[in-house]
Design an enzyme around this catalytic site. Structure first.
Site, PDB file in Angstrom:
ATOM      1  N   ASP A 206       1.795  52.918  49.934  1.00 19.25           N
ATOM      2  CA  ASP A 206       2.988  52.891  49.080  1.00 19.25           C
ATOM      3  C   ASP A 206       4.150  53.628  49.735  1.00 19.25           C
ATOM      4  OD1 ASP A 206       1.616  51.435  47.209  1.00 19.25           O
ATOM      5  OD2 ASP A 206       1.268  53.119  45.845  1.00 19.25           O
ATOM      6  N   GLU A 232       3.246  43.291  51.396  1.00 21.48           N
ATOM      7  CA  GLU A 232       4.012  43.958  52.443  1.00 21.48           C
ATOM      8  C   GLU A 232       5.146  43.082  52.958  1.00 21.48           C
ATOM      9  OE1 GLU A 232       0.544  41.880  54.552  1.00 21.48           O
ATOM     10  OE2 GLU A 232       0.992  42.801  52.618  1.00 21.48           O
TER      11      GLU A 232
END
Length: 331
Positions: A206, A232
């Site tokens: 994260d 991503e």
């Protein structure tokens, strides 16, 4: 208790608007007036000529400070409602001022009927009915703005989400322009991101996503749009005005390469010590605005991204989208 309620209103507004500025200095003269009133009443007994001007003056000062704090609300969503509440507070302060003037200048005995009490209480009642809905309106506007933000923003990274960039892209791709305007779609994919989660946990993953989003946003122009479209992957919508496709291609390629280098320069601290450096592969597609479907341009950019990943990652590959073919090349 009335004085305390007025002071608590100022504190409540300061807490709600996060304004801890000079408005709170109004508490100093208010406290002085309050102390003078207490001393004079204790020394000479209850006297309307003392209690009304000093008490109303205390409340007027604090009410004006509250009005100023509301008027200076900087949040666009709440500003209109806050300024309406500010006006009502100023009206109430004016009513208090009129009561002070009457008691200071009217030659009657303290025991006479006080005509300003009914006037003041009725004004306060009506203004409370007006001020309370104003506060509720502020809360409603704040909640509406938060719902809109959540609908348009990726909750982790703070950039736009897939819905927003899709709507903006379809609008731009589907409308022509008198000028030669080119639309470019960049798809940015963090290399080997699954390994980051597997080796260091989703917390580090994260942090990487947030850091990459911040770097991308810093290196993009104000007129461009950045969004996280899943996992991503990020997408950038870039517009370019120019006389030729070659000039547009050079400009878009330079932007994509700048974004790739920005990601490569970032370093993320690991819990076990040391730093993690990530890279990204970027695919882009360019089209003259209004000529091709949005989904076709996105598919072309996606194909260029896969070419970049198949050719070793950490590079930029692009294509100029044409009706029958997509020509990809390494930059």
């Amino acid at each position: 208790m009335i004085d305390a309620g007025t002071i608590l209103t100022l504190f409540g507004v300061a807490i709600y608007l996060q304004r801890w500025g000079w408005e709170l200095w109004a508490l100093l003269p208010a406290a002085i007036l309050g102390c003078i009133e207490i001393v004079l009443v204790i020394a000479g007994g209850e006297s309307y000529r003392v209690m009304v001007p000093l008490g109303a003056g205390l409340r007027a000062i604090v009410t004006i400070a509250t009005a100023i704090a509301l008027w200076r609300c900087a949040d666009d969503a709440r500003q209109m409602a806050a300024r309406l509440a500010s006006v009502f507070h100023l009206v109430w302060a004016a009513m208090l001022g009129l009561r002070i003037i009457w008691w200071l200048g009217h030659p009657i005995a303290d025991t006479a009927m006080d005509p300003t009490s009914t006037f003041g209480l009725l004004s306060r009642l009506l203004l409370t009915w007006a001020i309370t809905p104003s506060y509720l309106w502020m809360l409603t506007r704040e909640l509406d703005a938060e719902l809109i933000r959540q609908a348009r923003q990726d909750p982790l990274t703070g950039v736009a989400n897939r819905r927003v960039i899709w709507a903006e892209g379809e609008k731009w791709a589907g409308t022509g322009s008198r000028k030669r305007q080119y639309l470019a779609v960049l798809i940015i994919d963090i290399d080997h991101f699954k390994a980051v989660n597997d080796n260091w946990g989703h917390g580090v993953g994260d942090e990487v996503l947030v850091g990459v989003a911040h770097s991308l946003a810093q290196h993009m122009r104000d007129e461009d749009l950045l969004a996280r479209i899943g996992g991503e992957e990020f997408m950038a919508l870039v517009r370019h005005d120019g006389p030729s496709i070659d000039q547009a291609t050079d400009a878009i390629r330079a932007i994509a390469e700048r974004l790739r280098q920005a990601i490569e320069k970032d370093a993320f601290a690991l819990p076990s010590g040391g730093n993690l450096v990530c890279t990204a592969s970027i695919g882009y597609a360019i089209s003259l605005r209004g000529q091709y479907q949005w989904k076709d341009i996105v598919e072309a950019a996606d194909g260029a991204l896969y070419d970049a990943k198949r050719n070793g990652r950490n590079q930029v590959m692009g294509s100029v989208y044409e009706p029958k073919a997509v020509h990809a090349k390494a930059d």
